[in-house]
Scaffold this motif. Structure first.
Motif, PDB file in Angstrom:
ATOM      1  N   ASP A 579       0.811  -1.220   0.000  1.00  0.00           N
ATOM      2  CA  ASP A 579       0.000   0.000   0.000  1.00  0.00           C
ATOM      3  C   ASP A 579       0.845   1.272   0.000  1.00  0.00           C
ATOM      4  O   ASP A 579       0.313   2.375  -0.167  1.00  0.00           O
ATOM      5  N   GLU A 580       2.166   1.161   0.190  1.00  0.00           N
ATOM      6  CA  GLU A 580       3.053   2.320   0.153  1.00  0.00           C
ATOM      7  C   GLU A 580       3.564   2.507  -1.276  1.00  0.00           C
ATOM      8  O   GLU A 580       4.269   1.655  -1.820  1.00  0.00           O
ATOM      9  N   ALA A 581       3.233   3.675  -1.872  1.00  0.00           N
ATOM     10  CA  ALA A 581       3.622   3.940  -3.258  1.00  0.00           C
ATOM     11  C   ALA A 581       5.136   3.987  -3.422  1.00  0.00           C
ATOM     12  O   ALA A 581       5.682   3.521  -4.432  1.00  0.00           O
ATOM     13  N   SER A 582       5.835   4.531  -2.423  1.00  0.00           N
ATOM     14  CA  SER A 582       7.285   4.640  -2.530  1.00  0.00           C
ATOM     15  C   SER A 582       7.937   3.261  -2.567  1.00  0.00           C
ATOM     16  O   SER A 582       8.915   3.041  -3.286  1.00  0.00           O
ATOM     17  N   ILE A 583       7.373   2.316  -1.784  1.00  0.00           N
ATOM     18  CA  ILE A 583       7.936   0.962  -1.770  1.00  0.00           C
ATOM     19  C   ILE A 583       7.651   0.265  -3.093  1.00  0.00           C
ATOM     20  O   ILE A 583       8.517  -0.433  -3.643  1.00  0.00           O
ATOM     21  N   ARG A 584       6.418   0.460  -3.629  1.00  0.00           N
ATOM     22  CA  ARG A 584       6.118  -0.137  -4.931  1.00  0.00           C
ATOM     23  C   ARG A 584       7.057   0.404  -5.995  1.00  0.00           C
ATOM     24  O   ARG A 584       7.569  -0.347  -6.846  1.00  0.00           O
ATOM     25  N   ASP A 585       7.311   1.715  -5.938  1.00  0.00           N
ATOM     26  CA  ASP A 585       8.150   2.348  -6.954  1.00  0.00           C
ATOM     27  C   ASP A 585       9.585   1.829  -6.896  1.00  0.00           C
ATOM     28  O   ASP A 585      10.156   1.428  -7.915  1.00  0.00           O
ATOM     29  N   ILE A 586      10.178   1.805  -5.664  1.00  0.00           N
ATOM     30  CA  ILE A 586      11.576   1.384  -5.565  1.00  0.00           C
ATOM     31  C   ILE A 586      11.710  -0.114  -5.847  1.00  0.00           C
ATOM     32  O   ILE A 586      12.710  -0.568  -6.419  1.00  0.00           O
ATOM     33  N   SER A 587      10.687  -0.901  -5.470  1.00  0.00           N
ATOM     34  CA  SER A 587      10.729  -2.338  -5.752  1.00  0.00           C
ATOM     35  C   SER A 587      10.677  -2.578  -7.250  1.00  0.00           C
ATOM     36  O   SER A 587      11.412  -3.419  -7.792  1.00  0.00           O
ATOM     37  N   SER A 588       9.809  -1.836  -7.953  1.00  0.00           N
ATOM     38  CA  SER A 588       9.687  -1.994  -9.400  1.00  0.00           C
ATOM     39  C   SER A 588      10.980  -1.633 -10.099  1.00  0.00           C
ATOM     40  O   SER A 588      11.474  -2.375 -10.965  1.00  0.00           O
ATOM     41  N   ARG A 589      11.569  -0.497  -9.736  1.00  0.00           N
ATOM     42  CA  ARG A 589      12.800  -0.063 -10.397  1.00  0.00           C
ATOM     43  C   ARG A 589      13.950  -1.039 -10.119  1.00  0.00           C
ATOM     44  O   ARG A 589      14.764  -1.320 -11.005  1.00  0.00           O
ATOM     45  N   THR A 590      13.997  -1.548  -8.878  1.00  0.00           N
ATOM     46  CA  THR A 590      15.070  -2.490  -8.528  1.00  0.00           C
ATOM     47  C   THR A 590      14.928  -3.792  -9.310  1.00  0.00           C
ATOM     48  O   THR A 590      15.903  -4.305  -9.885  1.00  0.00           O
ATOM     49  N   LEU A 591      13.720  -4.333  -9.362  1.00  0.00           N
ATOM     50  CA  LEU A 591      13.513  -5.603 -10.064  1.00  0.00           C
ATOM     51  C   LEU A 591      13.782  -5.459 -11.557  1.00  0.00           C
ATOM     52  O   LEU A 591      14.415  -6.327 -12.179  1.00  0.00           O
ATOM     53  N   GLU A 592      13.292  -4.386 -12.153  1.00  0.00           N
ATOM     54  CA  GLU A 592      13.510  -4.186 -13.587  1.00  0.00           C
ATOM     55  C   GLU A 592      14.991  -3.985 -13.894  1.00  0.00           C
ATOM     56  O   GLU A 592      15.490  -4.432 -14.940  1.00  0.00           O
ATOM     57  N   ALA A 593      15.704  -3.304 -12.986  1.00  0.00           N
ATOM     58  CA  ALA A 593      17.135  -3.088 -13.213  1.00  0.00           C
ATOM     59  C   ALA A 593      17.916  -4.397 -13.187  1.00  0.00           C
ATOM     60  O   ALA A 593      19.015  -4.478 -13.760  1.00  0.00           O
ATOM     61  N   PHE A 594      17.363  -5.416 -12.515  1.00  0.00           N
ATOM     62  CA  PHE A 594      18.074  -6.698 -12.410  1.00  0.00           C
ATOM     63  C   PHE A 594      17.379  -7.807 -13.202  1.00  0.00           C
ATOM     64  O   PHE A 594      17.472  -8.982 -12.849  1.00  0.00           O
ATOM     65  N   GLY A 595      16.676  -7.445 -14.267  1.00  0.00           N
ATOM     66  CA  GLY A 595      16.228  -8.430 -15.238  1.00  0.00           C
ATOM     67  C   GLY A 595      14.881  -9.056 -15.006  1.00  0.00           C
ATOM     68  O   GLY A 595      14.580 -10.098 -15.602  1.00  0.00           O
ATOM     69  N   TYR A 596      14.031  -8.484 -14.149  1.00  0.00           N
ATOM     70  CA  TYR A 596      12.701  -9.031 -13.908  1.00  0.00           C
ATOM     71  C   TYR A 596      11.634  -8.156 -14.570  1.00  0.00           C
ATOM     72  O   TYR A 596      11.853  -6.957 -14.822  1.00  0.00           O
ATOM     73  N   ARG A 597      10.471  -8.732 -14.847  1.00  0.00           N
ATOM     74  CA  ARG A 597       9.284  -7.974 -15.221  1.00  0.00           C
ATOM     75  C   ARG A 597       8.402  -7.838 -13.984  1.00  0.00           C
ATOM     76  O   ARG A 597       8.378  -8.725 -13.133  1.00  0.00           O
TER      77      ARG A 597
END
Length: 695
Positions: A579-597
């Motif tokens: 429910d925290e937008a900042s956590i969703r944002d940083i999680s998305s950027r981190t996963l995408e940077a390391f090869g995940y969708r």
């Protein structure tokens, strides 16, 4: 073969004569009195008879008279062989009645055989070897015979009287024995009745078991109240009580069972009743030994301490809150120190910095954030106080954490020093509770030094003998770790020292303490099988030494090697719900940077809907546990209904309390935990391990 009839009421005499004569070529028959001998002789006349005089039913004299008056037997040689009567009148009477020889026991075997052979030879030749009787003696035969019969009768009467007297004494003695046994049985029945009344009226479970066997010999009715099962169930399945123990406590009870026969069994565990309610039980056992000091059975008492545990838990929470209030000012100050470099570093990042300066700034932010997260973890763990789970605790780490809190929260006039032996052993315990003990002792040391001073925390291994633990109930001798908290403050008088562990006793001013800190600390230490010693002198400071039993298994030191690079994905699709937008944002950027969708959901309902749409593609789910609306646990259960085996990582910003643990246990399939705050390295490593488990 010559046939001999032996008559004697003594089996030993019969056996002796039988062996002697049989061994010398005779065929032997035997009888135990004259009447039996007459019947046998008239059926099969012998070649020779050897008879005793004093026998039951028919004596030797009577047998001799009947023998010599029988036409078939009168010529058969009759030998009197006696040891009871050796008076001259006996021999004269026996010979006058027709006895062919009068022999006195005992005789040498060869002499006896010689006399028998002489008698046989004389009988064959028609000679009489008896001593002839004079004419003057013949008139006295009747008199002698009468006197002899009277004497025999008197002797038999005396024997009967003696036998009767002996029998009366034996009867009286047996009656006394029966009366004594009856009294003993009555006393035993009374004792058993008192025991039954006691065992069935107390609230504790009293039990008796065999040695080296699971067989239960007795269990009191209180078993039904605590375990929720009948004693008959336990008799039928002796190990069923162990299966009712909470899974987290079962192994420690199994390991402690061998201590029952040594008198060292004292275990606290949880029992799960059929209605899923939980009761805390303190179980103790004591060996029963016989005269040879061998253990023959084991008796024990199981006490329901659920209410006591509840009161203790409330007391611990209240005392923790008091300690948190005491440290609140220092914690706020330290958090401000943590946040200041973060805020300043953010401003620096907005400037046009070169690569080296940017790296240093990011490192500063990382260090401050990690320090803040560690402080929040310690304070939250201490305030929540997850109790009941025992694990190996590294005291060196615990002392280091305590030292950091004390340095950050106490006045700068208080100096803190530590002295921990290298390789100090681990202890088995609750890290939160032991942390609370150290913090309580440090707060007391601080209050004893209003103008400043030094607190020294040390730890070392010590061997405690039986004489030393005698003053501390429930403590066993052995290897201990001694943690000492020493100050150079005001000290205490003997009168004060006698009361320092009393609940609510305090020497502090109103509003500065409730007086439950030391009593709580003592309760915690005793629950860990340890004890506390205190040394203090007025004006010369105090020392509190906490003794904790050393853990049986020391944890091996883990060397954490730096990971050369973070693991990468291979295009896997990951659903992230938070429910925290900042956590969703940083999680998305981190996963995408390391090869995940990545798929993102703002709550549980959105996560379930998104999973239902992309279930065939989603490789893993990362979900926060606490979200508004549909929470994480509900969402995960729904997702598991769609895909029972999909890996799920549960994220939470709080320590795992009993309630959240029970919620997670209700979810089927594999779950993996990740506690906030976490670093990208932890997140990516866990996700990689979940997607690519090692065999």
């Amino acid at each position: 073969m010559r046939h001999v009839l032996i008559v004697d009421d003594k089996p030993d005499n019969l056996l002796y004569l039988d062996a002697l004569l049989t061994g010398n070529g005779y065929r032997v028959q035997s009888a135990q009195h004259g009447a039996e001998a007459l019947v046998m002789a008239r059926t099969e006349p012998p070649d020779l008879i050897i008879a005793d005089l004093l026998m039951p039913v028919m004596d030797g004299y009577t047998l001799l008279r009947h023998w010599k008056s029988d036409a078939r037997l009168m010529r058969v040689p009759f030998v009197v062989y006696t040891a009871t009567h050796t008076e001259p009148e006996d021999e004269r009477l026996a010979l006058s009645l027709g006895a062919d020889a009068f022999l006195v026991k005992p005789m040498e075997p060869e002499a006896l055989l010689q006399r028998i052979r002489e008698l046989e030879a004389a009988h064959r030749e028609g000679r009489d070897i008896r001593t002839p009787m004079s004419l003057e003696e013949e008139p006295d035969l009747l008199k002698i015979y009468s006197q002899t019969l009277v004497r025999k009768l008197e002797e038999k009467t005396l024997l009967l009287e003696q036998s009767n007297q002996s029998l009366q004494q034996e009867i009286a003695e047996r009656r006394r024995m029966i009366d004594a046994q009856t009294a003993t049985l009555d006393a035993l029945r009374e004792s058993e009745e008192r025991f039954r009344q006691l065992a069935e009226s107390i609230s504790e479970v009293f039990w008796i078991s065999g040695v080296n066997k699971p067989r239960i010999l007795y269990v009191s009715p209180a078993y039904s109240k605590i375990w929720g099962r009948t004693p008959e169930d336990l008799y039928a399945a002796p190990e069923s009580w162990l299966a009712c123990i909470h899974p987290d406590d079962r192994e420690q009870v199994r390991l402690a069972l061998p201590l029952q026969e040594r008198g060292e069994y004292d275990v606290t565990y949880r029992v799960v009743r059929p209605d899923e309610s939980i009761r805390w039980v303190r179980d103790r056992a004591f060996p029963v030994r016989d005269a040879a000091d061998a253990v023959v059975r084991v008796v024990g008492i199981a006490q329901d301490i659920t209410e006591q545990r509840s009161v203790e838990a409330q007391m611990l929470r209240a005392q923790r809150l008091e300690s948190i209030g005491t440290l609140a000012g220092g914690i706020a100050h330290d958090l401000n120190n943590v946040l200041t470099p973060i805020l300043m570093s953010i401003e620096l990042l907005r400037l046009d910095l070169d690569e080296e300066e940017r790296g240093e700034t990011l490192t500063s932010i990382e260090k401050s954030a990690l320090k803040g997260a560690d402080m929040v973890r310690q304070v939250l763990s201490f305030a929540r106080g997850v109790e009941g789970r025992r694990e190996a605790v590294e005291l060196a780490d615990l002392i280091r954490d305590t030292e950091m809190i004390v340095r950050d929260t106490f006045l700068k006039s208080i100096d803190v020093r530590t002295n921990v032996d290298r390789n100090v052993p681990t202890v088995l315990g609750d890290a939160t509770q032991l942390h609370q003990v150290l913090l309580n002792l440090c707060v007391n040391a601080r209050d004893a030094m209003p103008h400043g001073g030094t607190i020294t925390i040390s730890a070392s291994r010590r061997v405690v003998d039986e004489a030393r633990v005698r003053a501390h109930a429930g403590v066993r001798p052995g290897d201990f770790v001694a943690v000492e908290v020493r100050d150079n403050g005001t000290g205490m008088s003997p009168n004060i020292m006698e009361r320092i562990f009393d609940p609510f006793f305090t020497t502090k001013d109103v509003g500065r303490g409730t007086g439950i800190g030391l009593s709580t600390s003592l309760s915690i230490v005793q629950s860990h099988g340890g004890f506390i010693e205190v040394r203090s002198t007025v004006g010369d400071g105090s020392a509190f030494i906490v003794y904790l039993p050393m853990s049986a298994d020391r944890l091996a030191a883990l060397e954490i090697e730096p990971v050369p690079r973070l693991p990468r994905g291979a295009g896997e699709l990951v659903l992230v719900a938070d429910d925290e937008a900042s956590i969703r944002d940083i999680s998305s950027r981190t996963l995408e940077a390391f090869g995940y969708r990545v798929l993102l959901a703002a709550d549980g309902a959105e996560a379930v809907a998104m999973f239902a749409k992309h279930a065939a593609e989603i490789a893993a789910v990362v979900s926060d546990l606490m979200m508004p609306g549909v929470d994480g646990a509900t969402a995960i259960r729904a997702i598991r209904g769609l895909a029972p085996t999909v890996p799920v990582i549960v994220v939470s910003g709080l320590e795992a309390g009993a309630e959240s643990v029970n919620v997670l246990r209700s979810i089927p399939g594999p779950l993996y935990r990740l506690s906030k705050p976490y670093r990208a390295e932890e997140f990516l490593t866990l996700l990689h391990d979940v997607l690519h488990p090692t065999v």
